[in-house]
Design a protein around this motif. Structure first.
Motif, PDB file in Angstrom:
ATOM      1  N   MET A  57       8.754  -4.698   5.820  1.00  0.00           N
ATOM      2  CA  MET A  57       8.151  -3.465   5.299  1.00  0.00           C
ATOM      3  C   MET A  57       8.724  -3.135   3.932  1.00  0.00           C
ATOM      4  O   MET A  57       8.104  -2.450   3.135  1.00  0.00           O
ATOM      5  N   ARG A  84       3.447  -9.457   8.117  1.00  0.00           N
ATOM      6  CA  ARG A  84       3.456  -8.328   9.055  1.00  0.00           C
ATOM      7  C   ARG A  84       2.275  -8.395  10.010  1.00  0.00           C
ATOM      8  O   ARG A  84       2.405  -8.188  11.208  1.00  0.00           O
ATOM      9  N   MET A  98      -4.341   7.138  11.722  1.00  0.00           N
ATOM     10  CA  MET A  98      -5.170   7.585  10.604  1.00  0.00           C
ATOM     11  C   MET A  98      -6.140   8.655  11.089  1.00  0.00           C
ATOM     12  O   MET A  98      -6.965   8.400  11.976  1.00  0.00           O
ATOM     13  N   ASN A 100      -8.722  10.168  10.013  1.00  0.00           N
ATOM     14  CA  ASN A 100     -10.180  10.127   9.883  1.00  0.00           C
ATOM     15  C   ASN A 100     -10.812   8.990  10.678  1.00  0.00           C
ATOM     16  O   ASN A 100     -11.978   8.682  10.499  1.00  0.00           O
ATOM     17  N   LEU A 113      -8.136  -7.765  10.841  1.00  0.00           N
ATOM     18  CA  LEU A 113      -7.568  -8.577   9.755  1.00  0.00           C
ATOM     19  C   LEU A 113      -7.304 -10.000  10.220  1.00  0.00           C
ATOM     20  O   LEU A 113      -7.239 -10.928   9.432  1.00  0.00           O
TER      21      LEU A 113
ATOM     22  N   LEU B 409     -14.169  -0.023   6.333  1.00  0.00           N
ATOM     23  CA  LEU B 409     -13.105   0.951   6.075  1.00  0.00           C
ATOM     24  C   LEU B 409     -13.398   1.754   4.806  1.00  0.00           C
ATOM     25  O   LEU B 409     -13.124   2.955   4.741  1.00  0.00           O
ATOM     26  N   ASN B 413     -13.879   5.713   4.790  1.00  0.00           N
ATOM     27  CA  ASN B 413     -13.073   6.490   3.861  1.00  0.00           C
ATOM     28  C   ASN B 413     -13.937   7.461   3.068  1.00  0.00           C
ATOM     29  O   ASN B 413     -13.581   8.619   2.840  1.00  0.00           O
ATOM     30  N   ALA B 416     -14.846  10.290   5.160  1.00  0.00           N
ATOM     31  CA  ALA B 416     -13.684  11.137   5.449  1.00  0.00           C
ATOM     32  C   ALA B 416     -13.455  12.141   4.319  1.00  0.00           C
ATOM     33  O   ALA B 416     -12.972  13.239   4.546  1.00  0.00           O
ATOM     34  N   ARG B 728      -0.020   8.382   3.277  1.00  0.00           N
ATOM     35  CA  ARG B 728       0.493   7.955   4.583  1.00  0.00           C
ATOM     36  C   ARG B 728      -0.434   6.947   5.237  1.00  0.00           C
ATOM     37  O   ARG B 728      -0.010   5.959   5.827  1.00  0.00           O
ATOM     38  N   GLU B 729      -1.715   7.228   5.095  1.00  0.00           N
ATOM     39  CA  GLU B 729      -2.717   6.339   5.694  1.00  0.00           C
ATOM     40  C   GLU B 729      -2.656   4.949   5.051  1.00  0.00           C
ATOM     41  O   GLU B 729      -2.713   3.925   5.745  1.00  0.00           O
ATOM     42  N   THR B 732       0.296   3.185   6.347  1.00  0.00           N
ATOM     43  CA  THR B 732       0.058   2.660   7.690  1.00  0.00           C
ATOM     44  C   THR B 732      -0.745   1.365   7.618  1.00  0.00           C
ATOM     45  O   THR B 732      -0.433   0.378   8.298  1.00  0.00           O
ATOM     46  N   LEU B 733      -1.769   1.401   6.773  1.00  0.00           N
ATOM     47  CA  LEU B 733      -2.604   0.200   6.648  1.00  0.00           C
ATOM     48  C   LEU B 733      -1.783  -0.965   6.091  1.00  0.00           C
ATOM     49  O   LEU B 733      -1.937  -2.107   6.514  1.00  0.00           O
ATOM     50  N   LYS B 734      -0.921  -0.645   5.126  1.00  0.00           N
ATOM     51  CA  LYS B 734      -0.048  -1.704   4.600  1.00  0.00           C
ATOM     52  C   LYS B 734       0.871  -2.220   5.706  1.00  0.00           C
ATOM     53  O   LYS B 734       1.127  -3.415   5.808  1.00  0.00           O
ATOM     54  N   ALA B 735       1.366  -1.288   6.510  1.00  0.00           N
ATOM     55  CA  ALA B 735       2.285  -1.681   7.578  1.00  0.00           C
ATOM     56  C   ALA B 735       1.614  -2.624   8.566  1.00  0.00           C
ATOM     57  O   ALA B 735       2.228  -3.581   9.035  1.00  0.00           O
ATOM     58  N   VAL B 736       0.336  -2.370   8.853  1.00  0.00           N
ATOM     59  CA  VAL B 736      -0.317  -3.255   9.821  1.00  0.00           C
ATOM     60  C   VAL B 736      -0.805  -4.551   9.185  1.00  0.00           C
ATOM     61  O   VAL B 736      -1.378  -5.394   9.852  1.00  0.00           O
ATOM     62  N   TYR B 738      -2.369  -4.928   5.739  1.00  0.00           N
ATOM     63  CA  TYR B 738      -3.345  -4.975   4.637  1.00  0.00           C
ATOM     64  C   TYR B 738      -2.601  -5.210   3.334  1.00  0.00           C
ATOM     65  O   TYR B 738      -1.559  -4.585   3.086  1.00  0.00           O
ATOM     66  N   VAL B 822       5.806  -0.080   1.489  1.00  0.00           N
ATOM     67  CA  VAL B 822       5.213   0.552   2.668  1.00  0.00           C
ATOM     68  C   VAL B 822       6.121   1.677   3.150  1.00  0.00           C
ATOM     69  O   VAL B 822       5.672   2.755   3.517  1.00  0.00           O
ATOM     70  N   TYR B 823       7.388   1.395   3.096  1.00  0.00           N
ATOM     71  CA  TYR B 823       8.375   2.353   3.573  1.00  0.00           C
ATOM     72  C   TYR B 823       8.258   3.659   2.788  1.00  0.00           C
ATOM     73  O   TYR B 823       8.219   4.748   3.360  1.00  0.00           O
ATOM     74  N   LEU B 826       5.044   5.515   3.575  1.00  0.00           N
ATOM     75  CA  LEU B 826       5.081   6.191   4.872  1.00  0.00           C
ATOM     76  C   LEU B 826       6.041   7.369   4.884  1.00  0.00           C
ATOM     77  O   LEU B 826       5.799   8.381   5.515  1.00  0.00           O
TER      78      LEU B 826
END
Lengths: 252, 828
Positions: A57, A84, A98, A100, A113, B409, B413, B416, B728-729, B732-736, B738, B822-823, B826
């Motif tokens: 991260m 990751r 998220m 939304n 992904l 996405l 977005n 949203a 933050r969103e 999160t996406l980077k964390a998973v 992206y 990412v850290y 977030l």
């Protein structure tokens, strides 16, 4: 047991107001595959920094992070993203769903992904939802319509959807009430029992007892470790005592 | 107060890039509003002020010297309205000059620069003293825009003779400044003046100034009717009011600037409103902290007002300062359009009003947006405000969405943040509207002069042939029409009539207006019968008449009633009309046809066709004048005399012989000449358009550049706001897993639907509305049903360009997430 993560002289520093603050200092650490590793320490000891440094991260300042023998510390940001998505799952204290997106979409964002087989992914998500006890009527809801415990269970499903080699959890029960915390921890114990490697940061004793290895950090370095037998549910009292004693020795 | 200022300063510094964007947008709004209001307040009086500053004439009369009577002077001098009167001798050349690369016919008034003048004295702005006085000429400063420079040759084409001068200077003037007003005054030194008296008729130039310049038109009317009487037919009589109506093309320019300013100001205010609301929403946590520390709601609101005040005030003031040099560009464009100098600049009142209005609107918005702070308990603010359950529809569920995950996405977005994206849509639509409209104006005035001809009430045929007096114009037209190069011929004459009390100097007379291609009625129809007339609507309005009403039309004392059948478009104000040949015969029984309008087939050049005409029909005076060639001089003078007799005396034919040094060098009968003059009419149309083209081109580029800058600024600001909102969103996406480029792509994709919709709406509405909008804006100057030419391919290209720019700007702005881990994403 084979190590899944091994750090070599890992350092992580931040600059603040022109001053370098060294959070992790020459840390050598080994995380074994299949283990439920718990990282503990006082506030500011570098627990979360360590978690994010070894999970790709964040990039370490110096040193190596070997994942299954590959040094990921030299990866670019995009390589780390791929790393990751393919190897890690994350459960956060703030959950970070998220707002939304529906529950289902929150879970699928990561899964899509890896694979375009939407039916298979949906089936997998459904099975995980059932496994963590999330009823079907919640799957189409938005995060703001869930309780904290429900939201964190969605977070766990999202973390597991890609079958990660390692599940990283940063204070997963920190924002939950006690009954929700127990439920979440039970899920984590169960998935660990099914072979999932987990690295969890916590400062909560009851959470820590779920692990089978506790690493205590002080000032960015490993100060002590405690090995525990696998968590069975019925041995919680004895484990608690053992962990309490270890932490007392560490001066916690 | 100090604390509040300190917090406000800290807030500005914390979001520097947003503050800079807001600063630039307010600067642009302030600048545009200052330009628009200054023009609106001052432009009507600017020209008249310049006339006063330069002591220009209010009335001009040019009378052949032989017809001048000293009684005229006495009557003028004894009129109590007249404040100044000056009479000088002048020469008149009904010739042609090269104007924007084309040969344009005009009346050239040649005055002696060595005779001192009080009224309308030339204000020389550049001079080359090395030019020999006998050949020196001083031109109105607009000539520089035609491409003339000091020391260049300047040729007057007069009766097909070329009289060459060297440009010795340029001068500013408000009197007879350029070709597009039909008369251009030039000056030559005494030596040159004497030389020119051999070629041009001497006239008397009478210039009058009134205590109230508005008296000039009425004075001219009475003077023409009661004093000049028959002499009026041989004279030029101008009033300042007629000239003012003739420079109405500048109003196209104003209409475009005002329209554009209005659009940009509207969208910028929309963005400012968003920026304020967004900023308050983003800093809700800080509000909680301040409240917890004991700040009152009023103090916190004051912080916000201060924060925006310190951005808005210098930006608005700088906006006024920045447009000061912009006005020199605007003045130059107005000068090019009108041929007269302009002094319009930043009106301090307009600047102060713009700045204050913008600051006021902004602060009111901040004040209203911050009112909810009063009701917000500190703990609620600390927790990030009041979060309400959201039961929105889940747009594009990913497990059902058939497209790519990034597209899904991106679309999610968009929904949203639908209000934010809707605002982008409005911004893009406005920009697309402005650009499409500008492109339409550009294409119409620059790429397609035929439309301009139609707007200006000109017939855009290629060639005009004036037949010699004895030639049957109809028979010659029939013969010419048989030529393979010719598509069509029509008969049309330009003459002057008086409609009620207005001189219609450019009255078109024809038997069959239905053949005309660009000079057509926009409303109603052109005249068919001898008691019908078509007018510019602006003239009908001045006369308080409508279609179907009658007007009195007078020529040389004969007055008849005519019925208005329709309105046609003009650009030069009110001075035109259309009457049938039979109609003009009711007013002037001796009126004869002498002009053939020729329409050539595509691909036939006017020059090639002139050669054909010359060869087949005999053209008088096709001759180059060489002063040192005695044979040529004699021949030229002989042909000039023949043309003069045919033109001015009631003779059908002249038998002639010219003897030089005892030898007959030329002899014959004028009957061999059928054509007196060939004019390249299309060049004239283009030359008329030329003075509109240059400023319009510049204006188009200016609008294009400003639109791109504003759209880029607004988009960049909005994208950054979206990144901040979704921090933050995105983390999160980077964390998973992206990657940055995937997220950037999603962000850019999310802008595309609204951008595309905005582009379609903007381009379509621009295409459909620009013609009626400009027509309405220009209706006061006679423009009617202006149909701007819009090439669909250009609109598509423009739309695509906006889309690409939007995508790139969104892409580049969204890259701001690249360097944040990412850290960090977030944890903030």
């Amino acid at each position: 047991m084979k190590s899944i993560i091994k750090t070599n002289k890992l350092c992580k520093s931040f600059s603040s107001g022109g001053t370098q603050i060294h959070i992790i200092k020459n840390l050598d650490l080994e995380i074994e595959a299949g283990a439920f590793t718990v990282i503990m320490g006082a506030s500011g000891s570098g627990k979360s920094t360590l978690l994010y440094s070894i999970s790709g991260m964040d990039k370490p300042t110096l040193g190596e992070v070997m994942f299954n023998g590959t040094d990921i510390s030299k990866y670019t940001n995009d390589q780390l993203a791929v790393f990751r998505r393919e190897n890690c799952g994350f459960v956060f204290q703030q959950i970070h769903l998220m707002d939304n997106m529906s529950v289902m979409d929150n879970v699928l964002t990561g899964a899509l992904l890896i694979s375009n087989d939407k039916k298979a992914i949906e089936k997998k998500a459904t099975s995980l939802f059932e496994r963590v006890g999330l009823q079907k009527e919640l799957w189409g809801k938005f995060p703001s319509q869930l309780s904290g415990g429900e939201a964190q269970r969605v977070g766990i499903v999202r973390a597991l959807i890609n079958k990660p080699a390692l599940l990283f959890a940063d204070e997963p029960t920190g924002a939950l009430n006690s009954s929700s915390s127990v439920k979440v921890l039970d899920i984590m114990s169960e998935i660990h029992a099914n072979g999932q490697s987990i690295v969890m940061v916590t400062h909560d004793l009851k959470t820590a007892v779920r692990g089978n290895k506790i690493i205590y950090l002080r000032d960015g370095a490993v100060d002590g470790t405690l090995e525990l037998p696998p968590y069975m549910g019925d041995n919680a009292g004895k484990r608690l005592e053992k962990v309490q004693k270890f932490l007392d020795e560490m001066g916690w | 107060m100090k604390k509040i200022l300190h917090i406000a300063k800290a807030n500005v510094l914390r979001s520097k890039s947003a503050a800079v964007s807001l600063f630039l947008i307010i600067l642009i709004i302030s600048g545009l509003a200052t330009i628009a209001i200054s023009l609106f307040m001052d432009v009507d009086d600017d020209f008249l002020n310049t006339v006063e500053r330069m002591n220009g004439s209010h009335s001009v009369m040019i009378i052949p010297r032989a017809l001048h009577n000293s009684i005229f002077d006495e009557i003028i001098l004894n009129d109590p309205r007249v404040s100044e009167f000056e009479r000088t001798e002048t020469l008149i050349a009904n010739g042609a000059i090269v104007y924007y690369g084309a040969l344009a016919e005009t009346n050239i008034i040649i005055a002696n620069i060595d005779i001192p003048a009080n009224i309308a004295a030339p204000q020389v702005i550049a001079r080359d003293k090395s030019v020999a006085p006998a050949y020196a000429i001083y031109l109105p400063s607009i000539s520089q825009a035609f491409g003339y420079n000091l020391g260049d040759a300047f040729v007057i084409h007069h009766r097909n003779r070329e009289i060459e001068f060297t440009i010795a200077g340029f001068f500013d003037t408000t009197d007879m400044p350029g070709v597009n007003f039909g008369t251009m005054r030039v000056f030559v030194p005494s030596e040159g003046y004497e030389r020119l008296t051999r070629y041009f008729g001497r006239s008397v130039l009478m210039m009058i100034r009134f205590y109230d310049m508005n008296d000039s038109w009425a004075f001219n009317q009475v003077f023409s009717d009661d004093v000049l009487v028959d002499v009026a037919a041989h004279s030029f009589v101008f009033s300042i009011q007629e000239f003012v109506s003739a420079i109405q093309t500048v109003y196209i320019f104003f209409a475009v600037i005002l329209l554009f300013a209005f659009i940009l100001i509207s969208i910028s205010l929309l963005v400012v409103r968003f920026r304020v609301a967004d900023s308050i929403e983003n800093t809700i946590h800080e509000i909680g902290v301040l409240k917890a520390q004991g700040y009152t709601s009023h103090q916190i609101i004051a912080c916000y007002l201060m924060e925006y005040g310190v951005i808005a005030m210098p930006a608005a003031i700088l906006g006024i300062i920045v447009v000061i040099p912009v006005f020199s560009f605007i003045r130059f464009m107005l000068f090019t359009l009108s041929a007269t100098p302009w002094s319009v600049g930043v009106n301090p009142l307009a600047g102060i009003f713009s700045a204050m209005a913008i600051i006021f609107i902004l602060l009111v918005k901040v004040f209203l947006s911050t009112q909810r702070i009063k009701k917000l308990p500190p703990i609620t603010a600390l927790r990030g405000g009041i979060s309400t359950n959201n039961f929105r529809r889940n747009f594009f569920p990913l497990h059902q969405f058939t497209g790519n995950v990034h597209l899904g996405l991106g679309l999610k977005n968009m929904f949203a943040y639908v209000r934010l994206y809707a605002m982008i849509g409005v911004v893009i639509a406005s920009a697309a509207f402005a650009l499409t409209s500008t492109a339409a104006i550009y294409q119409t005035f620059v790429a397609d002069q035929m439309t301009l001809a139609a707007v200006a009430g000109m017939e855009a045929n290629e060639v005009l042939v004036t037949v010699t007096r004895h030639t049957d114009a109809f028979a010659l037209a029939t013969e010419i029409e048989q030529l393979p190069q010719v598509r069509m011929t029509t008969m049309a004459e330009i003459t002057m009539v008086r409609v009620e009390d207005f001189d219609a100097r450019m009255t078109t007379v024809s038997d069959d207006f239905s053949q005309f291609e660009t000079f057509v009625a926009g409303i109603g129809r052109m005249p068919v019968y001898d008691n019908e007339i078509a007018l510019p609507r602006s003239l009908a309005q001045q006369l308080n008449r409508q279609m179907g009403d009658s007007v009195r039309v007078t020529v040389s004392g004969i007055t008849q009633e005519f019925i208005i059948t329709g309105y046609f478009s003009t650009l030069g104000g009110i001075g035109s009309a259309a009457i049938t040949y039979d109609g003009i015969k009711r007013l002037n029984p001796n009126f004869t046809r002498s002009t053939i309008s020729i329409y050539l087939h595509e691909g036939v050049t006017v020059e090639a066709f002139e050669a054909v005409l010359t060869q087949q029909f005999g053209v008088l005076n096709v001759f180059q004048y060489e002063e040192n060639d005695s044979f040529a001089t004699a021949r030229a003078r002989a042909e000039e005399r023949i043309a003069f007799y045919l033109e001015n005396f009631d003779v059908d034919s002249v038998e002639y012989a010219v003897i030089l040094d005892g030898e007959i060098i030329i002899s014959g009968s004028s009957g061999m000449f059928q054509i007196e003059r060939i004019a390249n009419h299309i060049e004239l149309v283009m030359a008329t358009a030329a003075n509109v083209i240059a400023p319009m081109t510049a204006l188009t580029y200016m609008i294009f550049v400003i639109s791109v800058i504003v759209v880029a600024l607004i988009l960049s600001m909005t994208v950054r706001a979206v990144v901040a909102k979704r921090r933050r969103e995105l983390g999160t996406l980077k964390a998973v897993g992206y990657t940055t480029s995937q997220l950037v792509r999603q962000m850019a994709i999310s802008f595309l639907p609204m951008t595309t919709l905005g582009i379609i709406v903007g381009c379509v509405s621009g295409t459909l509305l620009i013609s009626p909008m400009i027509s309405t804006a220009m209706s006061a100057s006679g423009v009617l049903n202006m149909v701007l030419f819009i090439n669909p391919l250009v609109v598509v290209a423009l739309g695509t360009a906006i889309l690409i720019v939007t995508y790139l700007v969104a892409h580049i702005s969204a890259r701001s997430i690249k360097n944040i881990s990412v850290y960090e994403l977030l944890s903030e």
